[in-house]
Design a protein around this motif. Structure first.
Motif, PDB file in Angstrom:
ATOM      1  N   ILE A  17      46.187  42.880  12.076  1.00 39.15           N
ATOM      2  CA  ILE A  17      45.293  42.072  11.230  1.00 39.15           C
ATOM      3  C   ILE A  17      44.542  42.983  10.263  1.00 39.15           C
ATOM      4  CG2 ILE A  17      43.238  40.604  11.226  1.00 39.15           C
ATOM      5  CD1 ILE A  17      44.163  39.478  13.908  1.00 39.15           C
ATOM      6  N   LEU A  18      44.026  44.100  10.775  1.00 44.72           N
ATOM      7  CA  LEU A  18      43.270  45.017   9.916  1.00 44.72           C
ATOM      8  C   LEU A  18      44.165  45.630   8.839  1.00 44.72           C
ATOM      9  CD1 LEU A  18      41.056  46.815  12.583  1.00 44.72           C
ATOM     10  CD2 LEU A  18      40.367  45.061  10.938  1.00 44.72           C
ATOM     11  N   LEU A  19      45.420  45.911   9.213  1.00 52.09           N
ATOM     12  CA  LEU A  19      46.352  46.493   8.234  1.00 52.09           C
ATOM     13  C   LEU A  19      46.587  45.528   7.073  1.00 52.09           C
ATOM     14  CD1 LEU A  19      48.632  48.464   7.270  1.00 52.09           C
ATOM     15  CD2 LEU A  19      50.155  47.289   8.841  1.00 52.09           C
ATOM     16  N   LEU A  20      46.778  44.257   7.404  1.00 49.80           N
ATOM     17  CA  LEU A  20      47.188  43.287   6.381  1.00 49.80           C
ATOM     18  C   LEU A  20      46.009  42.683   5.620  1.00 49.80           C
ATOM     19  CD1 LEU A  20      50.010  41.435   8.327  1.00 49.80           C
ATOM     20  CD2 LEU A  20      50.248  43.162   6.541  1.00 49.80           C
ATOM     21  N   ALA A  21      44.780  42.959   6.051  1.00 55.49           N
ATOM     22  CA  ALA A  21      43.633  42.252   5.461  1.00 55.49           C
ATOM     23  C   ALA A  21      43.173  42.838   4.133  1.00 55.49           C
ATOM     24  CB  ALA A  21      42.460  42.254   6.450  1.00 55.49           C
ATOM     25  N   PHE A  22      43.641  44.071   3.793  1.00 54.55           N
ATOM     26  CA  PHE A  22      42.985  44.746   2.658  1.00 54.55           C
ATOM     27  C   PHE A  22      43.061  44.029   1.302  1.00 54.55           C
ATOM     28  CE2 PHE A  22      47.231  46.362   1.879  1.00 54.55           C
ATOM     29  CZ  PHE A  22      47.250  46.508   0.505  1.00 54.55           C
ATOM     30  N   PRO A  23      44.101  43.190   0.993  1.00 51.75           N
ATOM     31  CA  PRO A  23      44.063  42.574  -0.350  1.00 51.75           C
ATOM     32  C   PRO A  23      42.960  41.533  -0.504  1.00 51.75           C
ATOM     33  CG  PRO A  23      46.282  42.469   0.613  1.00 51.75           C
ATOM     34  CD  PRO A  23      45.340  42.868   1.707  1.00 51.75           C
ATOM     35  N   PHE A  24      42.502  40.959   0.609  1.00 48.44           N
ATOM     36  CA  PHE A  24      41.621  39.802   0.487  1.00 48.44           C
ATOM     37  C   PHE A  24      40.230  40.105  -0.077  1.00 48.44           C
ATOM     38  CE2 PHE A  24      45.047  38.570   3.287  1.00 48.44           C
ATOM     39  CZ  PHE A  24      45.461  37.414   2.654  1.00 48.44           C
ATOM     40  N   PRO A  25      39.618  41.254   0.243  1.00 42.23           N
ATOM     41  CA  PRO A  25      38.350  41.533  -0.435  1.00 42.23           C
ATOM     42  C   PRO A  25      38.501  41.651  -1.953  1.00 42.23           C
ATOM     43  CG  PRO A  25      38.611  42.952   1.466  1.00 42.23           C
ATOM     44  CD  PRO A  25      39.907  42.233   1.297  1.00 42.23           C
ATOM     45  N   TYR A  26      39.662  42.145  -2.418  1.00 42.20           N
ATOM     46  CA  TYR A  26      39.882  42.186  -3.870  1.00 42.20           C
ATOM     47  C   TYR A  26      39.853  40.764  -4.431  1.00 42.20           C
ATOM     48  CZ  TYR A  26      41.356  47.105  -3.807  1.00 42.20           C
ATOM     49  OH  TYR A  26      41.390  48.470  -3.694  1.00 42.20           O
ATOM     50  N   ILE A  27      40.518  39.852  -3.703  1.00 41.87           N
ATOM     51  CA  ILE A  27      40.550  38.457  -4.161  1.00 41.87           C
ATOM     52  C   ILE A  27      39.135  37.880  -4.127  1.00 41.87           C
ATOM     53  CG2 ILE A  27      41.429  36.148  -3.635  1.00 41.87           C
ATOM     54  CD1 ILE A  27      43.951  37.519  -2.520  1.00 41.87           C
ATOM     55  N   ALA A  28      38.401  38.167  -3.062  1.00 40.73           N
ATOM     56  CA  ALA A  28      37.050  37.609  -2.942  1.00 40.73           C
ATOM     57  C   ALA A  28      36.139  38.128  -4.054  1.00 40.73           C
ATOM     58  CB  ALA A  28      36.463  37.953  -1.571  1.00 40.73           C
ATOM     59  N   ASN A  29      36.215  39.430  -4.349  1.00 38.41           N
ATOM     60  CA  ASN A  29      35.392  39.979  -5.417  1.00 38.41           C
ATOM     61  C   ASN A  29      35.748  39.369  -6.771  1.00 38.41           C
ATOM     62  OD1 ASN A  29      33.374  42.197  -4.823  1.00 38.41           O
ATOM     63  ND2 ASN A  29      35.065  42.839  -3.525  1.00 38.41           N
ATOM     64  N   THR A  30      37.066  39.223  -7.009  1.00 39.04           N
ATOM     65  CA  THR A  30      37.498  38.623  -8.276  1.00 39.04           C
ATOM     66  C   THR A  30      37.029  37.171  -8.359  1.00 39.04           C
ATOM     67  OG1 THR A  30      39.435  40.042  -8.187  1.00 39.04           O
ATOM     68  CG2 THR A  30      39.503  38.220  -9.742  1.00 39.04           C
ATOM     69  N   ALA A  31      37.178  36.441  -7.252  1.00 38.95           N
ATOM     70  CA  ALA A  31      36.751  35.040  -7.250  1.00 38.95           C
ATOM     71  C   ALA A  31      35.251  34.935  -7.470  1.00 38.95           C
ATOM     72  CB  ALA A  31      37.151  34.377  -5.931  1.00 38.95           C
ATOM     73  N   GLY A  32      34.503  35.884  -6.925  1.00 40.07           N
ATOM     74  CA  GLY A  32      33.054  35.890  -7.124  1.00 40.07           C
ATOM     75  C   GLY A  32      32.693  36.042  -8.596  1.00 40.07           C
ATOM     76  N   TRP A  33      33.364  36.968  -9.261  1.00 47.15           N
ATOM     77  CA  TRP A  33      33.083  37.154 -10.689  1.00 47.15           C
ATOM     78  C   TRP A  33      33.543  35.949 -11.498  1.00 47.15           C
ATOM     79  CZ3 TRP A  33      29.753  39.622 -13.369  1.00 47.15           C
ATOM     80  CH2 TRP A  33      29.205  40.811 -12.876  1.00 47.15           C
ATOM     81  N   MET A  34      34.656  35.343 -11.073  1.00 41.12           N
ATOM     82  CA  MET A  34      35.100  34.135 -11.778  1.00 41.12           C
ATOM     83  C   MET A  34      34.051  33.035 -11.631  1.00 41.12           C
ATOM     84  SD  MET A  34      39.178  34.065 -10.953  1.00 41.12           S
ATOM     85  CE  MET A  34      39.464  32.472 -11.727  1.00 41.12           C
ATOM     86  N   THR A  35      33.435  32.950 -10.454  1.00 39.42           N
ATOM     87  CA  THR A  35      32.375  31.963 -10.259  1.00 39.42           C
ATOM     88  C   THR A  35      31.234  32.207 -11.243  1.00 39.42           C
ATOM     89  OG1 THR A  35      32.934  31.971  -7.915  1.00 39.42           O
ATOM     90  CG2 THR A  35      30.851  30.935  -8.539  1.00 39.42           C
ATOM     91  N   ALA A  36      30.822  33.475 -11.349  1.00 35.32           N
ATOM     92  CA  ALA A  36      29.710  33.798 -12.252  1.00 35.32           C
ATOM     93  C   ALA A  36      30.058  33.466 -13.699  1.00 35.32           C
ATOM     94  CB  ALA A  36      29.348  35.272 -12.119  1.00 35.32           C
ATOM     95  N   GLU A  37      31.257  33.848 -14.122  1.00 37.32           N
ATOM     96  CA  GLU A  37      31.602  33.719 -15.538  1.00 37.32           C
ATOM     97  C   GLU A  37      32.000  32.297 -15.911  1.00 37.32           C
ATOM     98  OE1 GLU A  37      31.198  36.872 -17.632  1.00 37.32           O
ATOM     99  OE2 GLU A  37      29.975  36.517 -15.860  1.00 37.32           O
ATOM    100  N   LEU A  38      32.763  31.618 -15.035  1.00 40.33           N
ATOM    101  CA  LEU A  38      33.102  30.214 -15.313  1.00 40.33           C
ATOM    102  C   LEU A  38      31.855  29.360 -15.249  1.00 40.33           C
ATOM    103  CD1 LEU A  38      36.316  29.990 -13.138  1.00 40.33           C
ATOM    104  CD2 LEU A  38      36.249  29.599 -15.596  1.00 40.33           C
ATOM    105  N   GLY A  39      30.941  29.728 -14.365  1.00 36.77           N
ATOM    106  CA  GLY A  39      29.710  28.966 -14.230  1.00 36.77           C
ATOM    107  C   GLY A  39      28.839  29.055 -15.476  1.00 36.77           C
ATOM    108  N   ARG A  40      28.995  30.157 -16.202  1.00 36.45           N
ATOM    109  CA  ARG A  40      28.177  30.330 -17.406  1.00 36.45           C
ATOM    110  C   ARG A  40      28.714  29.491 -18.565  1.00 36.45           C
ATOM    111  NH1 ARG A  40      29.125  35.561 -18.929  1.00 36.45           N
ATOM    112  NH2 ARG A  40      30.363  34.669 -20.581  1.00 36.45           N
ATOM    113  N   GLN A  41      30.015  29.213 -18.554  1.00 36.37           N
ATOM    114  CA  GLN A  41      30.610  28.413 -19.640  1.00 36.37           C
ATOM    115  C   GLN A  41      29.938  27.051 -19.690  1.00 36.37           C
ATOM    116  OE1 GLN A  41      32.543  29.878 -21.688  1.00 36.37           O
ATOM    117  NE2 GLN A  41      32.861  31.710 -20.435  1.00 36.37           N
TER     118      GLN A  41
END
Lengths: 348, 444
Positions: free
Chosen positions: B360-384
């Motif tokens: 599980i730990l080996l395969l989990a590493f891509p998900f924080p990248y997705i979460a960080n990107t989604a977080g920024w998308m929330t901030a920027e889409l929310g500003r539109q």
């Protein structure tokens, strides 16, 4: 206050040319001056710890232009859209060449990045020189302060100019030869043996190119834009710039003949400082000259940010520059002297 | 002209999302390398130092790609967003220029010393160089967040006669109330990414039974940082940031939560699809009244829904905003569970043998990248639809003279170039991981 920021932005851009200039120049002569893998690692080790810091000057200068003269930043960056994005691509390719080359121990891999490094360095210098040519020649600014220039039209300056025409190409070549001399003398100063000999030779040859293109550049400039002489006739102290440039250029030749690399490098630095200083002096108070309608030119007066912003900017800028000087002195002292051959996979 | 605007937006979105894959690891790993160097000084165990050397190699590759993909960001404010730059340069030019002067010089100068000067600097000197690189990258983050915070919640400015904005209160700009939670939330998000990456490499070594001693160090340090990070990223920082949005951009908040109707005792939507035709959630799964409680600490407090605001103020793409936010929160919850489980097994001294958990730990590493990107998308889409919230519409910010054709040319160029860079990056990092920490060089 606007004048002060004009001087500070010019200063930062000049620092960029002087500092990143020598590692760009090292890139230009890379394939010629260093033939074997070991020699090429010597050159890369000579610039390795400092090139990134040198390149930050152009980012910091861009940021400073942004806050001090927002309209100039916006107008010039969007007007020079295509060449600027290409400059970005070249900066990216070059950065990756330096950082990726040493990662894999394979001659094909290393050859590829060597060529990439040299090519992107050379093209960058020509583009940056041509960009300076555009600023001096002026661009077709409209009343609202914007313009757009195609990469090239007919390569003639009148009636329709392009980013590249015969005039700006001269400046591309001035930059190419000047930074070849600058980079060669830096490499000669930092190395020994064959690399040093070849670098000195390159500096000597390129010096003639600097002479020829600089004379061509200056005469065509005053033929095309005689009003650029005005500041010199109004303020005689401005003549110090051409005098210092002359001193720098002859100094390069004198120390080249004597084989004094450090002094040759310092003379070349003086030449660059004087040339860019003189250019800024001649252009003042224009930041971006209109080639079609002089009243549409962007000057420090019609584009500067408000006094409060420029004032607080000055306080943090001074603090920042004191720190930056500290870092640079410390880093350059730590890596002073001739570069040694790297052991195992250390360095570049 | 709409075509050009679309291309400007796509190019900025693409280059910034791609770029931010790298600084998040730089900033997180910068801290973890300081931790490893600190453990070495404290415990005098050479394995920690060798681990730091190994991660410094990966850090250098990642940093290089972060630098080269970062250069276009500062330039694009001028090239593609000239009207915005003319309008707001008197304010955000300050923070962007300060980033260059205070952060980039610090970072680039000390990175050279850190990578090439271990012998020259000595133990404490080298530790200090690592701290300086870490400081530089976190300072850089601060100025970028300060810039973004001003676009989200503009203040401390005055308008000039030509309509352009200029800073009128320097400390007000740097201490924008929006910054505190956004900055800490963002930086801890970066630590989570680095912790998962370090844990993943450690788990890989343990599972494949090579470099086992280093695998244990990486898993131990990674799980420690990952557990603390996953908790802090949710509470208090994530919670604080949501409250910022609820206070200053209530219509964005309604869009994020998928709340169409204002109500007392609003539900917290867990899963569901926003239906923009019927203006309701399809297939909703929710916890009644929880949203009211989380926002106002009262179960029956009123929360304003989208319908309470005129439509021209609604975020432009509500479904994408809603999904980005829910993906981030959902993944964040999973991170807490994974790291809590791993920490429990570590405490019971069972983790190194529990292959299923290591997988599980080996395969989990891509998900924080997705979460960080989604977080920024929330901030920027929310500003539109705003570029500067409440002051300038995105539509009015693009460069007037850059045509769609020229924009497409450079967009395609960026796509091609970034694809190649991505392939090279993965190749080099995988190669370093394969070489292993033993071969990461010695002091030089």
């Amino acid at each position: 206050m606007e004048t002060l920021w004009f001087v500070l932005v010019s200063f930062m851009l000049t620092m960029y040319v002087v500092l990143d200039g020598f590692d760009l120049g090292a890139g230009i002569i890379h394939l010629y001056a260093a033939k074997t893998d070991v020699e090429r690692r010597l050159i890369l080790n000579a610039i390795g710890p400092v090139w990134d810091g040198n390149e930050v000057w152009i980012l910091a200068a861009g940021g400073t232009l942004y806050f001090a003269f927002p309209l100039v930043y916006a107008s010039s960056f969007s007007g020079f859209y295509l060449p600027l994005i290409m400059i970005l691509w070249l900066l990216m390719s070059r950065g990756l060449s330096i950082e990726f080359r040493h990662q894999v121990d394979n001659p094909l891999w290393r050859n590829f990045w060597d060529v990439m490094f040299s090519l992107s360095s050379g093209l960058l210098v020509i583009f940056l020189g041509a960009a300076l040519g555009n600023v001096i020649r002026g661009v077709p600014l409209s009343k609202d302060g914007y313009f757009f220039e195609p990469l090239w039209t007919t390569f003639t300056v009148v009636p329709e100019s392009g980013i590249l025409d015969w005039y700006t190409v001269i400046f591309g070549l001035v930059a190419l030869f000047t930074l070849t001399v600058h980079g060669s003398s830096y490499v000669a100063m930092k190395t020994e043996g064959d690399v040093q000999t070849r670098s000195r030779f390159a500096a000597g040859k390129a010096w003639w190119g600097v002479m020829a293109t600089t004379i061509a550049g200056i005469t065509t400039t005053f033929a095309l834009r005689p009003e650029l002489l005005n500041n010199f006739t109004k303020h005689y102290w401005g003549l110090l710039f051409p005098l210092a440039a002359l001193l720098g250029l002859s100094g390069v030749w004198y120390h080249f003949r004597k084989g004094q690399d450090t002094r040759m490098f310092l003379s070349s630095t003086l030449f660059i400082l004087a040339m860019l200083g003189g250019t800024a002096f001649a252009l003042y108070p224009n930041l971006l000259t209109s080639s079609t309608d002089p009243s549409a030119s962007l000057t420090i007066h019609n584009t500067a940010a408000q006094p409060y912003g420029l004032g607080v900017g000055l306080s943090w800028w001074i603090v920042g520059m004191v720190l930056v000087s500290g870092y640079f002195i410390y880093v350059y002292r730590s890596f002073r002297g001739k570069v040694a051959l790297p052991t195992e996979d250390a360095g570049y | 002209m709409e075509d050009a605007l679309l291309i400007d937006r796509v190019q900025f979105a693409f280059t910034i999302m791609y770029h931010y894959l790298f600084p998040q690891l730089t900033m997180g790993l910068g801290l973890l390398i300081v931790v490893l160097k600190g453990l070495f000084l404290w415990k005098k165990d050479e394995r920690y130092n060798q681990s730091a050397r190994f991660w410094a190699k990966i850090f250098a590759i990642n940093f290089a790609v972060g630098v080269v993909t970062g250069i276009p960001m500062e330039f694009q404010f001028g090239t593609n967003w000239a009207r915005f730059s003319t309008f707001a340069g008197g304010v955000i030019g300050q923070t962007l220029a300060m980033e260059g002067v205070f952060a980039f010089f610090l970072e680039s100068s000390f990175l050279g010393l850190f990578l090439f000067g271990e012998k020259k600097l000595g133990r404490s000197g080298h530790f200090l160089a690592a701290v300086m690189v870490f400081l530089g990258s976190w300072l850089s983050g601060y100025f970028i967040i300060a810039t973004n915070a001003w676009m989200q919640h503009p203040l401390a400015y005055a308008a000039a006669t030509d309509g352009s904005l200029h800073v009128s209160d320097y400390w007000g700009l740097l201490l924008n109330p929006w910054i505190g939670w956004q900055y800490t939330h963002n930086m801890i998000g970066a630590v989570v990414t680095a912790a998962f990456v370090m844990t993943s490499v450690g788990a890989f070594y343990l599972l494949s039974n090579r470099n086992v001693e280093y695998g244990k160090v990486f898993v131990r340090v990674g799980v420690g940082a990952g557990l603390i990070g996953s908790l802090l990223v949710a509470f208090p920082t994530g919670d604080g940031q949501v409250k910022n949005v609820a206070t200053y951009q209530p219509v964005t908040f309604a869009g994020m939560e998928g709340l169409f109707e204002s109500k007392e005792g609003a539900e917290l939507m867990l899963i569901g699809q926003p239906d923009m035709e019927k203006l309701r959630m399809d297939n909703p799964l929710y916890v009644p009244q929880l949203l009211s409680f989380l926002t106002h600490y009262r179960w029956t407090a009123e929360v304003k829904g989208l319908q309470a605001f005129p439509k021209e103020q609604w975020p432009t793409n509500i479904p994408l905003l809603y999904y980005s936010y829910h993906i981030m929160v959902g993944l964040g919850t999973i991170f807490m569970a994974i790291m809590a489980l791993a920490a429990f097994l570590l405490w019971k001294k069972k983790l190194y043998q529990a292959r299923w958990a290591l997988w599980i730990l080996l395969l989990a590493f891509p998900f924080p990248y997705i979460a960080n990107t989604a977080g920024w998308m929330t901030a920027e889409l929310g500003r539109q639809p705003w570029l500067v919230y409440g002051l300038m519409r995105t539509l009015h910010g693009a460069s007037p003279t850059v045509s769609a054709g020229n924009g497409l040319f450079t967009l395609l160029g960026f796509l091609g170039m970034y694809f190649v860079i991505g392939v090279l990056f993965l190749f080099l990092v995988v190669k370093r991981i394969n070489q292993g920490p033993e071969n990461a060089g010695s002091a030089h």
